[in-house]
Write a protein that holds these residues in place. Structure first.
Motif, PDB file in Angstrom:
ATOM      1  N   UNK A   7      13.711 -68.453   1.462  1.00 35.96           N
ATOM      2  CA  UNK A   7      12.017 -69.665   1.594  1.00 35.96           C
ATOM      3  C   UNK A   7      11.821 -70.526   1.456  1.00 35.96           C
ATOM      4  N   UNK A   8      11.833 -71.251   1.599  1.00 32.00           N
ATOM      5  CA  UNK A   8      11.491 -72.245   1.289  1.00 32.00           C
ATOM      6  C   UNK A   8       9.712 -73.087   1.447  1.00 32.00           C
ATOM      7  N   UNK A   9       8.997 -73.771   0.340  1.00 30.03           N
ATOM      8  CA  UNK A   9       8.029 -73.675   0.149  1.00 30.03           C
ATOM      9  C   UNK A   9       7.034 -75.213  -0.203  1.00 30.03           C
ATOM     10  N   UNK A  18       5.580 -84.521  -4.063  1.00 30.06           N
ATOM     11  CA  UNK A  18       6.010 -83.442  -3.210  1.00 30.06           C
ATOM     12  C   UNK A  18       7.135 -82.720  -4.136  1.00 30.06           C
ATOM     13  N   UNK A  19       6.947 -81.179  -3.632  1.00 29.64           N
ATOM     14  CA  UNK A  19       7.626 -80.621  -4.865  1.00 29.64           C
ATOM     15  C   UNK A  19       7.944 -79.232  -3.449  1.00 29.64           C
ATOM     16  N   UNK A  37      11.289 -78.420   6.721  1.00 29.63           N
ATOM     17  CA  UNK A  37      10.230 -78.760   5.897  1.00 29.63           C
ATOM     18  C   UNK A  37      10.416 -80.291   5.267  1.00 29.63           C
ATOM     19  N   UNK A  38      11.173 -81.244   4.907  1.00 31.17           N
ATOM     20  CA  UNK A  38      11.137 -82.450   5.623  1.00 31.17           C
ATOM     21  C   UNK A  38      10.858 -83.277   5.685  1.00 31.17           C
ATOM     22  N   UNK A  39      11.547 -82.360   7.161  1.00 28.72           N
ATOM     23  CA  UNK A  39      10.826 -83.483   8.206  1.00 28.72           C
ATOM     24  C   UNK A  39       8.815 -83.414   7.567  1.00 28.72           C
ATOM     25  N   UNK A  68      22.473 -83.693   1.945  1.00 25.46           N
ATOM     26  CA  UNK A  68      22.797 -84.707   2.531  1.00 25.46           C
ATOM     27  C   UNK A  68      21.784 -85.799   3.305  1.00 25.46           C
ATOM     28  N   UNK A  69      21.494 -84.983   4.258  1.00 28.61           N
ATOM     29  CA  UNK A  69      20.589 -85.906   5.082  1.00 28.61           C
ATOM     30  C   UNK A  69      19.572 -85.927   4.813  1.00 28.61           C
ATOM     31  N   UNK A  70      18.936 -85.153   3.658  1.00 31.41           N
ATOM     32  CA  UNK A  70      17.235 -85.580   2.575  1.00 31.41           C
ATOM     33  C   UNK A  70      17.690 -86.493   2.235  1.00 31.41           C
ATOM     34  N   UNK A  71      18.882 -86.545   1.574  1.00 34.75           N
ATOM     35  CA  UNK A  71      18.817 -87.941   0.886  1.00 34.75           C
ATOM     36  C   UNK A  71      18.770 -88.929   1.138  1.00 34.75           C
TER      37      UNK A  71
END
Length: 119
Positions: A7-9, A18-19, A37-39, A68-71
C-alpha cells in the motif's frame, strides 16, 4: 507463495513535506506502485519528500532499486528526500549494500519533517 501486497499513500504534511507511506512488501510485483507514487511527488527544487518505511516489512533487490531511483530523482531535481522509520533489518541491508550513505534517514516521520533533510 507470498501475497505481494503493498500500500502506497501520499499526503501533505502541515509543515510542507510530502509524506509517502510505504506499507507491506516492496518487490518486483509491487515496485511499480511506488514508482507511480514517486512520479506524482513534488521532486522540484526545494521540494521535500519523505518516504515513511515504518510499515515496510519486506524489500527485495527490485525494491532497493526503486528506492535508489527515488534518490536519483531527488538528486537531479534539487528536492530533499528523507527515509523515515526503516526497520532494523532494512537498515542492516542498506548498510551491507553501502546505500545507507546515500540516504538521509530519520527514526520517525515527525523527526524527518523537523530536520533540514541534509546529511
Amino acid at each position: 507463495m507470498s501475497d505481494h501486497t503493498l500500500t502506497v499513500s501520499s499526503q501533505s504534511h502541515a509543515l510542507g513535506a510530502t509524506v509517502i507511506g510505504v506499507r507491506g512488501e516492496l518487490d518486483q510485483h509491487t515496485a511499480p506502485q511506488l514508482h507511480d507514487a514517486l512520479a506524482d511527488a513534488p521532486f522540484t527544487p526545494g521540494g521535500r519528500v519523505i518516504l515513511d518505511l515504518a510499515a515496510l516489512h519486506y524489500c527485495d533487490s527490485t525494491g532497493i532499486t526503486a528506492l535508489i531511483a527515488a534518490y536519483q530523482l531527488a538528486d537531479r531535481s534539487g528536492a530533499r528526500l528523507t527515509l523515515a522509520g526503516p526497520r532494523e533489518d532494512l537498515m542492516r541491508l542498506f548498510s551491507v549494500l553501502g546505500i545507507d550513505q546515500l540516504f538521509v534517514v530519520q527514526p520517525t516521520v515527525e523527526e524527518a519533517v523537523a530536520s533540514e533533510g541534509h546529511r
